[in-house]
Design a protein around this motif. Structure first.
Motif, mmCIF file in Angstrom:
data_model
loop_
_atom_site.group_PDB
_atom_site.id
_atom_site.type_symbol
_atom_site.label_atom_id
_atom_site.label_comp_id
_atom_site.label_asym_id
_atom_site.label_seq_id
_atom_site.Cartn_x
_atom_site.Cartn_y
_atom_site.Cartn_z
ATOM 1 N N GLU A 104 0.772 -1.387 0.067
ATOM 2 C CA GLU A 104 -0.109 0.060 -0.136
ATOM 3 C C GLU A 104 0.891 1.188 0.265
ATOM 4 O O GLU A 104 0.858 2.025 0.969
ATOM 5 C CB GLU A 104 -0.806 0.136 1.325
ATOM 6 C CG GLU A 104 -1.653 -1.432 1.392
ATOM 7 C CD GLU A 104 -3.002 -1.175 0.435
ATOM 8 O OE1 GLU A 104 -3.131 0.001 -0.308
ATOM 9 O OE2 GLU A 104 -3.724 -2.078 0.370
ATOM 10 N N LYS B 281 7.394 -0.764 -14.824
ATOM 11 C CA LYS B 281 6.254 -0.992 -13.684
ATOM 12 C C LYS B 281 5.011 -1.770 -14.612
ATOM 13 O O LYS B 281 4.411 -2.599 -14.049
ATOM 14 C CB LYS B 281 5.740 0.107 -13.140
ATOM 15 C CG LYS B 281 6.740 0.932 -11.878
ATOM 16 C CD LYS B 281 6.087 2.060 -11.543
ATOM 17 C CE LYS B 281 4.839 1.517 -10.726
ATOM 18 N NZ LYS B 281 4.240 2.730 -9.610
ATOM 19 N N SER B 282 5.210 -1.622 -15.825
ATOM 20 C CA SER B 282 4.251 -2.317 -16.748
ATOM 21 C C SER B 282 4.570 -3.674 -17.063
ATOM 22 O O SER B 282 3.984 -4.404 -17.805
ATOM 23 C CB SER B 282 4.134 -1.608 -18.149
ATOM 24 O OG SER B 282 5.348 -1.720 -18.879
ATOM 25 N N THR C 155 1.572 -2.964 -12.877
ATOM 26 C CA THR C 155 0.823 -1.947 -12.269
ATOM 27 C C THR C 155 1.049 -0.615 -12.736
ATOM 28 O O THR C 155 2.357 -0.299 -12.980
ATOM 29 C CB THR C 155 0.533 -2.191 -10.747
ATOM 30 O OG1 THR C 155 -0.345 -1.254 -10.282
ATOM 31 C CG2 THR C 155 1.888 -1.551 -10.171
ATOM 32 N N MET C 156 -0.088 0.390 -12.906
ATOM 33 C CA MET C 156 0.305 1.724 -13.043
ATOM 34 C C MET C 156 -0.301 2.571 -11.960
ATOM 35 O O MET C 156 -0.420 3.837 -11.784
ATOM 36 C CB MET C 156 -0.371 2.061 -14.340
ATOM 37 C CG MET C 156 0.255 1.467 -15.506
ATOM 38 S SD MET C 156 2.026 1.465 -15.775
ATOM 39 C CE MET C 156 2.211 3.263 -15.849
ATOM 40 N N ASN C 157 -0.829 1.694 -10.895
ATOM 41 C CA ASN C 157 -1.290 2.298 -9.653
ATOM 42 C C ASN C 157 -0.273 2.586 -8.514
ATOM 43 O O ASN C 157 0.861 2.003 -8.528
ATOM 44 C CB ASN C 157 -2.681 1.655 -9.167
ATOM 45 C CG ASN C 157 -3.666 1.732 -10.235
ATOM 46 O OD1 ASN C 157 -3.723 2.612 -11.074
ATOM 47 N ND2 ASN C 157 -4.034 0.323 -10.325
ATOM 48 N N GLU C 158 -0.545 3.120 -7.297
ATOM 49 C CA GLU C 158 0.152 3.431 -6.403
ATOM 50 C C GLU C 158 0.386 1.865 -5.900
ATOM 51 O O GLU C 158 1.312 1.862 -4.990
ATOM 52 C CB GLU C 158 -0.245 4.384 -5.493
ATOM 53 C CG GLU C 158 0.698 4.673 -4.178
ATOM 54 C CD GLU C 158 0.256 5.897 -3.366
ATOM 55 O OE1 GLU C 158 0.646 5.989 -2.234
ATOM 56 O OE2 GLU C 158 -0.627 6.586 -3.643
ATOM 57 N N THR C 159 -0.983 1.329 -5.552
ATOM 58 C CA THR C 159 -0.800 0.012 -4.797
ATOM 59 C C THR C 159 -0.326 -0.862 -5.844
ATOM 60 O O THR C 159 -0.718 -1.204 -7.017
ATOM 61 C CB THR C 159 -2.445 -0.567 -4.930
ATOM 62 O OG1 THR C 159 -2.787 0.557 -3.739
ATOM 63 C CG2 THR C 159 -2.531 -1.689 -3.738
ATOM 64 N N GLN C 160 0.636 -1.742 -5.077
ATOM 65 C CA GLN C 160 1.750 -2.806 -6.009
ATOM 66 C C GLN C 160 1.084 -4.077 -5.608
ATOM 67 O O GLN C 160 1.422 -4.724 -4.416
ATOM 68 C CB GLN C 160 3.135 -2.442 -5.758
ATOM 69 C CG GLN C 160 4.034 -3.585 -6.504
ATOM 70 C CD GLN C 160 3.938 -3.359 -7.914
ATOM 71 O OE1 GLN C 160 4.300 -2.376 -8.491
ATOM 72 N NE2 GLN C 160 3.747 -4.353 -8.489
#
Length: 805
Positions: A392, A446-447, A474-479
């Protein structure tokens, strides 16, 4: 007369019995005063024919005796005969009935005991069934002779037998005889215990043998299709055991060029990554999507290629079915044969094939040839378990927890901080050496899927080889991340290489778990050599040698692919299993990559030594000495003792598939035991006949027993038995064959059955004499030899009355 302890119920009224009249076979007038005719006497020619007749009768060729007598003009009337002979040659001739069945049985035992290879095909194999049946009949006849010999031995001595034992030799083929009233009448009779046990033991052994010698002969006589030994030798590879199967791997063992897949060669750990891609692609295409539903079907193995061999990469997933187990239910296992060992075995197999092509060995005619290494060989076994978690953001300070090693005993983890307070759907062990913020710093886009290798300490991760953190695209803050635990070890395994005669080049290597000291189930020798590969992971028992993997060595499992501009792991996840979570594909990929990489340790080692050769005049060249090799007398390869003292040394056993004789499996061993018991009985009987010289062929048929019974005096103890026997007491009656005075009342030249108790001195006096002829009619003048034969009964019979029923 001894009193009977029971009475059979009359079948007909006694008045009717008294009215029955019958005509004497020697006096058609029914007169008791008419003199009996004298018996014909033996001629000189008959005396000369004694040995011939004995031989023919022992072989069951009585009809030829009649033909010979008719041809030589011998009187065909019955003459007096010797009930027992003491003639060693005659006794041996009468044992000739054993020659054929004994010889065949002994031959079957020897040829199967030693093992004998025939060839790929056998003409007329079905006829062996008929031969086995004929052999069974011959052995049953042989057993009947032995039983009758024992019965006659007792009767010859004047001792009593239960009446149920008289015809036991003719009932050997009836297994129901074991629970018949005849046999249990013997067991409960009043004769002495030792004699009773002797009779019971002889009959029961004979009945059991008569029922089993037939199938036993068929099993040993009919060749079976199997793998048969075809030579053996030791081979040497110029690497030490620690180089071939290291306990720890680090980056110094791998060339730096292996960091990019464009430069991947056979020595690099990730050389066969595309085979794992093939595995995933096949799994997605085995069942069309329209029919897939909830099912998952994956291939059992995919092919790997070495310098000179083809191998199997075996991958299995969802290996645990117990939903209550603390392990990951979707964990994956993988194993493959060691590349260097497989290359050496392939070379040995080709040399063996060359030697076979230029030899006159019977192994040339075979369906398949298998070269096997069954000891001192190890191959990598790996297991991977992944669980999903999330980070998170960079401020997430929760501890990281890795799944516990699947297959580990919980006792191994007693010092670990095992927790369920994570997002992982299984038990996990917290690891304080890695923060979530550090995970986010893993290099890569990250992709794409990124991998961070983590060296897990021995404590508390007992059984783990290395950990891996997989960052999902992921491209979100949550990994999203996958926390994976990988276990690896060297396990004792056999390696087999099979190649049919029509094949050329290399064969395909397969393997099987093999550990003579393990509690894991083992296969027998031949079947183990040709078994498909299997995987076992049961820590701490198997694999036996744990492997520690450093993170820098593991990096070479995930090199960059320049033409795709992505890493190997990302390329493999792009063909992941359809309709499955990432954890399933990650388990398969990690287990497969680590197993194929470990199999390339010591990759540059090669087969060493010089092969023994023989000059072939046809080729005008020296070729591998096939005859020397196939006999397995010594090693085919010679090496320098000093240079090879630290080399890996393995034994290669060769086998061929075809028909032959052998004792592979439990059934042939049991049949050998059955036929050995039969042979021991035959040898004992022949030795008895040869040493004592006593022999007889009297009363070995129902007709002869009936003739003796008709010529015997009736007894009250058989009252009410003329229409059948329903009580066991009759079968308990002791019976003897003793002499009595002839019709003239002088010489004791008549034999008859005597029932009931007889004084010992009388039995000894009236016992049958060896080499004495008997054949006259019994006397009707009263008691003839002191035993119970009332004159009234005897005279009643001679007058043609049957008052006894």
């Amino acid at each position: 007369m001894a009193k009977v302890a029971f009475d059979e119920k009359p079948r007909i009224q006694e008045a009717e019995i008294a009215s029955i009249q019958w005509t004497n076979s020697w006096d058609s007038t029914g007169s008791a005063d008419k003199p009996l005719p004298s018996a014909p006497q033996a001629t000189g020619l008959q005396s000369y024919l004694v040995y011939v007749k004995a031989t023919l009768r022992s072989l069951g060729l009585n009809v030829l005796v009649y033909v010979l007598q008719h041809y030589f003009g011998v009187d065909l009337n019955e003459i007096p005969k010797k009930a027992f002979h003491r003639d060693r040659l005659l006794a041996i001739l009468r044992s000739m009935v054993h020659i054929l069945p004994f010889t065949i049985a002994l031959g079957e035992i020897i040829i199967n005991w030693r093992g004998y290879y025939i060839g790929a095909n056998i003409d007329g194999l079905n006829y062996m069934q008929f031969a086995a049946k004929l052999h069974e009949m011959a052995m049953q006849s042989s057993l009947a002779v032995i039983v009758f010999c024992y019965v006659r031995h007792v009767l010859f001595s004047g001792d009593a037998l239960p009446i149920g034992a008289l015809l036991s030799g003719l009932q050997l083929t009836q297994i129901s005889y074991l629970w018949s009233m005849e046999l249990w009448g013997i067991a409960s009779s009043k004769i002495p215990l030792l004699r009773r046990l002797g009779v019971m033991t002889m009959i029961m052994i004979a009945v059991l043998l008569a029922s089993t010698v037939g199938p036993s002969s068929a099993i040993l006589l009919i060749p079976n299709l199997n793998h048969w030994p075809a030579g053996s030798t030791h081979i040497w590879l110029n690497a030490t055991a620690s180089e071939m199967w290291p306990s720890r791997l680090d980056g110094s063992m791998v060339p730096s060029s292996c960091s990019q897949a464009a430069n991947v060669s056979s020595i690099c750990p990730a050389s066969e990554w595309h085979s794992i891609s093939d595995y995933l692609s096949l799994a997605n295409g085995i069942i069309p999507a329209a029919f897939l539903g909830p099912y998952t079907v994956t291939p059992f193995w995919v092919q790997l290629t070495g310098k000179g061999s083809l191998r199997q990469l075996i991958i299995q997933h969802h290996i645990y079915d117990n939903e209550t187990a603390p392990f990951d239910q979707g964990a994956a296992q993988a194993t493959t044969q060691h590349a260097a060992v497989a290359d050496a075995l392939s070379a040995t197999s080709s040399l063996w094939d060359i030697a076979l092509q230029h030899s006159d060995s019977p192994f040339f005619d075979q369906r398949d040839a298998v070269q096997s290494i069954v000891a001192d060989n190890f191959q990598p076994y790996t297991l991977a378990s992944c669980g999903a978690d999330v980070i998170e953001g960079e401020m997430d300070d929760r501890p990281v927890a890795f799944p516990i090693p699947p297959g580990s005993s919980l006792d191994m983890l007693k010092d670990a901080n095992v927790t369920t307070d994570t997002m992982l759907p299984m038990y996990a062990i917290e690891y304080a050496g890695l923060s979530r913020s550090e995970i986010l710093q893993t290099p890569g886009q990250k992709s794409e899927y990124r991998v961070r290798w983590v060296e897990l300490p021995e404590a508390p991760f007992n059984g783990s080889s290395i950990g891996a953190v997989i960052l999902q695209p992921t491209m979100n803050e949550t990994q999203g991340i996958l926390l994976c635990n990988v276990a690896a070890g060297w396990g004792s395994s056999s390696m087999n290489m099979s190649k049919s005669p029509a094949a050329s080049g290399t064969g395909l290597a397969s393997s099987n778990v093999y550990d003579p000291d393990s509690t894991l189930p083992q296969r027998d020798d031949y079947s183990r050599r040709i078994a498909d590969s299997v995987i076992s992971f049961e820590l701490p028992m198997f694999p036996q040698r744990k492997i520690n993997i450093s993170s820098d060595w593991a990096e070479y499992l995930n090199p960059l692919i320049p033409n795709l501009n992505m890493t190997v792991f990302n390329a493999l996840m792009s063909v992941k299993l359809v309709d499955h979570e990432d954890t399933t594909s990650a388990n398969i990929i990690l287990a497969g990559l680590v197993a194929s990489g470990l199999a390339r340790t010591g990759f540059e080692s090669q087969l060493q030594g010089e092969i023994r050769t023989a000059f072939n005049p046809t080729l005008n060249a020296s070729i591998p000495d096939g005859d020397y090799w196939f006999n397995g007398r010594r090693d085919m390869f010679t090496v320098d003792p000093q240079a090879s003292k630290d080399w890996v040394k393995l034994r290669v056993d060769s086998s061929v598939e075809g028909y032959g004789f052998g004792l592979e499996g439990l059934a042939p061993k049991l049949t050998v035991a059955v036929l050995l018991i039969y042979c021991i009985l035959v040898v004992g009987h022949v030795c008895y006949a040869a040493i004592s010289g006593v022999s007889s062929t009297s009363w070995d048929s129902i007709t002869e027993m009936v003739a003796l019974a008709v010529n015997s005096s009736p007894t009250i103890q058989l009252r009410n038995t003329c229409a059948g026997i329903t009580q066991m007491g009759v079968f308990q009656l002791p019976i003897r064959v003793l002499t009595s005075k002839d019709a003239g009342g002088e010489d004791e030249d008549h034999l008859e059955f005597i029932f009931g108790a007889v004084d010992g001195n009388v039995a000894k006096k009236c016992r049958i004499q060896e080499n004495r002829e008997y054949g006259t009619m019994h006397s009707c003048s009263g008691a003839t030899c002191g035993y119970d034969s009332p004159a009234s009964l005897c005279r009643s019979r001679c007058l043609g009355r049957a008052d006894m029923g």
